[in-house]
Design a protein around this motif. Structure first.
Motif, PDB file in Angstrom:
ATOM      1  N   ALA A   1     -15.174 -33.262 -17.210  1.00 19.51           N
ATOM      2  CA  ALA A   1     -14.207 -33.221 -18.301  1.00 19.51           C
ATOM      3  C   ALA A   1     -14.817 -33.692 -19.615  1.00 19.51           C
ATOM      4  O   ALA A   1     -14.627 -33.066 -20.667  1.00 19.51           O
ATOM      5  CB  ALA A   1     -12.994 -34.069 -17.947  1.00 19.51           C
ATOM      6  N   ALA A   2     -15.568 -34.802 -19.589  1.00 17.25           N
ATOM      7  CA  ALA A   2     -16.192 -35.310 -20.810  1.00 17.25           C
ATOM      8  C   ALA A   2     -17.239 -34.332 -21.331  1.00 17.25           C
ATOM      9  O   ALA A   2     -17.314 -34.061 -22.537  1.00 17.25           O
ATOM     10  CB  ALA A   2     -16.804 -36.680 -20.549  1.00 17.25           C
ATOM     11  N   ASN A   3     -18.054 -33.797 -20.430  1.00 16.07           N
ATOM     12  CA  ASN A   3     -19.021 -32.775 -20.839  1.00 16.07           C
ATOM     13  C   ASN A   3     -18.321 -31.536 -21.394  1.00 16.07           C
ATOM     14  O   ASN A   3     -18.772 -30.938 -22.375  1.00 16.07           O
ATOM     15  CB  ASN A   3     -19.903 -32.366 -19.658  1.00 16.07           C
ATOM     16  N   ARG A   4     -17.222 -31.182 -20.786  1.00 12.94           N
ATOM     17  CA  ARG A   4     -16.475 -29.999 -21.229  1.00 12.94           C
ATOM     18  C   ARG A   4     -15.929 -30.189 -22.638  1.00 12.94           C
ATOM     19  O   ARG A   4     -15.987 -29.272 -23.472  1.00 12.94           O
ATOM     20  CB  ARG A   4     -15.350 -29.719 -20.250  1.00 12.94           C
ATOM     21  N   GLY A   5     -15.402 -31.385 -22.907  1.00 10.10           N
ATOM     22  CA  GLY A   5     -14.900 -31.662 -24.242  1.00 10.10           C
ATOM     23  C   GLY A   5     -15.993 -31.571 -25.292  1.00 10.10           C
ATOM     24  O   GLY A   5     -15.811 -30.984 -26.368  1.00 10.10           O
ATOM     25  N   ALA A   6     -17.174 -32.146 -24.970  1.00 15.93           N
ATOM     26  CA  ALA A   6     -18.296 -32.068 -25.905  1.00 15.93           C
ATOM     27  C   ALA A   6     -18.758 -30.632 -26.091  1.00 15.93           C
ATOM     28  O   ALA A   6     -19.088 -30.203 -27.201  1.00 15.93           O
ATOM     29  CB  ALA A   6     -19.447 -32.934 -25.395  1.00 15.93           C
ATOM     30  N   HIS A   7     -18.770 -29.876 -24.994  1.00 16.60           N
ATOM     31  CA  HIS A   7     -19.160 -28.464 -25.056  1.00 16.60           C
ATOM     32  C   HIS A   7     -18.179 -27.668 -25.913  1.00 16.60           C
ATOM     33  O   HIS A   7     -18.572 -26.836 -26.728  1.00 16.60           O
ATOM     34  CB  HIS A   7     -19.215 -27.906 -23.634  1.00 16.60           C
TER      35      HIS A   7
END
Length: 221
Positions: free
Chosen positions: A89-95
């Motif tokens: 989720a955190a990686n997805r938000g940054a992406h």
């Protein structure tokens, strides 16, 4: 199920012969070098820790995605353990924010696999090398809800701060419903028995407010 990543398991299984231990030294040195080479240019970075078990649609998955997005929009690379759940989720938000999205991955049975939202993914064989990388390149640490692994990461980071091994690195526990019961335990047990100092719990900021998270991190720039 047998752990596909058996290097940690074998490494910790008692004493070995001279040449086997020497080989391990080279393997561990290579792991560190691989991490240094891949991560040295990530820029200002924030590590997000949390459980691999939360799915899309869970409140903590959504919260981690929002904080990853906010961090990237404010110029921070977002680093996680590279797996599913909160890490995804955190990686997805940054992406989604077109920021740097970094995964320091390790293979675990049934649970761990690289998520598809990293722009840089580095896979490690040894837990302790991976943990060093998750701390070494970050200027702040966000603790999302999680299990034993997240608690280990929380208290190890706090130990580094308490002993002044790292300084001025905010630790932010995001999700007050999850974390609020931790402070009473710390006060009733650790402080009561004087195993920590009364001011040590103040090393952790507990909040639900993503804007506050960004303000705390910027205040330490």
């Amino acid at each position: 199920m047998k752990n596909k990543n058996c290097k940690d398991e074998n490494f910790l299984a008692g004493s070995h012969g001279f040449f086997r231990d020497l080989g391990r030294v080279f393997e561990i040195t290579w792991e560190f070098w691989k991490g240094f080479q891949n991560l040295r240019h990530v820029g200002p970075c924030v590590t997000v820790f949390g459980s691999a078990r939360f799915k899309e649609g869970d409140q903590y998955y959504d919260l981690a995605r929002d904080v990853g997005f906010a961090l990237a929009k404010n110029g921070y690379a977002v680093m996680t353990g590279g797996g599913p759940g909160v890490m995804e989720a955190a990686n997805r938000g940054a992406h989604d924010a077109e920021g740097k999205s970094i995964g320091c991955n390790i293979i675990l049975p049934m649970e761990q696999g690289s998520n598809p939202y990293t722009t840089l993914d580095v896979t490690f064989d040894f837990f302790f090398v991976r943990k060093v990388m998750l701390v070494k390149y970050s200027k702040a640490f966000i603790m999302m809800p999680g299990g034993f692994g997240t608690m280990d990461e929380l208290f190890e980071t706090l130990t580094l701060m308490q002993t002044e091994t790292i300084k001025n690195f905010p630790v932010i526990a995001l999700g007050t419903d999850y974390w609020n019961e931790l402070r009473p335990f710390i006060e009733k047990s650790l402080i009561k028995h004087k195993t920590i100092d009364p001011q040590d719990p103040d090393l952790v900021h507990v909040t639900d407010d993503i804007e506050e998270v960004i303000e705390i991190i910027k205040s330490c720039d």
